[in-house]
Design a protein around this motif. Sequence first.
Motif, short mmCIF file in Angstrom:
data_model
loop_
_atom_site.label_atom_id
_atom_site.label_comp_id
_atom_site.label_asym_id
_atom_site.label_seq_id
_atom_site.Cartn_x
_atom_site.Cartn_y
_atom_site.Cartn_z
N THR A 84 12.52 15.40 20.72
CA THR A 84 13.28 16.49 20.09
C THR A 84 14.51 15.95 19.36
O THR A 84 14.97 16.54 18.38
N GLU B 293 14.97 11.68 23.10
CA GLU B 293 15.06 12.66 24.17
C GLU B 293 13.87 13.59 23.96
O GLU B 293 13.63 14.05 22.84
N SER C 71 14.18 17.95 30.01
CA SER C 71 14.12 16.49 30.11
C SER C 71 15.26 15.96 30.93
O SER C 71 15.31 14.78 31.22
N ASN C 72 16.23 16.82 31.30
CA ASN C 72 17.44 16.37 31.96
C ASN C 72 18.16 15.31 31.14
O ASN C 72 18.81 14.45 31.70
N TYR C 73 17.99 15.37 29.85
CA TYR C 73 18.77 14.66 28.86
C TYR C 73 18.48 13.17 28.75
O TYR C 73 19.07 12.50 27.91
N LYS C 74 17.63 12.59 29.58
CA LYS C 74 17.48 11.14 29.56
C LYS C 74 16.80 10.67 28.27
O LYS C 74 16.02 11.38 27.64
N LEU C 75 17.13 9.44 27.89
CA LEU C 75 16.55 8.81 26.71
C LEU C 75 15.42 7.88 27.11
O LEU C 75 15.50 7.19 28.13
#
Lengths: 113, 113
Positions: free
Chosen positions: B30, B90, B97-101
């Motif tokens: 995204t 992300e 996704s809990n923001y993780k990359l």
Amino acid sequence: NSKVIQTPRYLVKGQGQKAKMRCIPEKGHPVVFWYQQNKNNEFKFLINFQNQEVLQQIDMTEKRFSAECPSNSPCSLEIQSSEAGDSALYLCASSRGHQDTQYFGPGTRLLVL
Amino acid sequence: GDKVKQSPSALSLQEGTNSALRCNFSIAATTVQWFLQNPRGSLMNLFYLVPGTKENGRLKSAFDSKESYSTLHIRDAQLEDSGTYFCAAEAGNSGGSNYKLTFGKGTLLTVTP
């Protein structure tokens, strides 16, 4: 560019020893991440926090790693019993939140002998 | 397989020339970030992208979420552009996704005189 502070920059430990590293996120960033980058440039997400609460962590983190982000204190990541395979660059990042830029600190390079 | 496939893995450019780096995603990316990592390990932010295009000086980046790829174009390469470039995505999903990359494995760019 980034105002995330990580200490120490280098850490050398023997197998079985504890290894602790700290991170001060950018002011106003409630979300903090820890990633591990190995010598093959593979990044592994370890854990993230929003304020003091854990959002997500991987299995490895649950077992030998402990992390916290107390209010008004640096965040920390600690390996309870270091293994040779833990030798890596540990990167802390902070962000304003979901779908926003993550800013990385300079990393703590851990060598486990 | 790799969730973020970065190409090429290494690239040598003569000063003043142009090139493009690419990331293909097998996750529902995204947002995308591009970073330049220096030899000491510091990750410098280059771009944060939602679908679309951004430009900053000699760098231009695009992210197409429908075709699941992102590109980074370097124009008039300079010696100081040397380093390892990483893209990271992300991923959005219904659970969050809990923001993780999720990172690619990087492109090592060497600019020569």
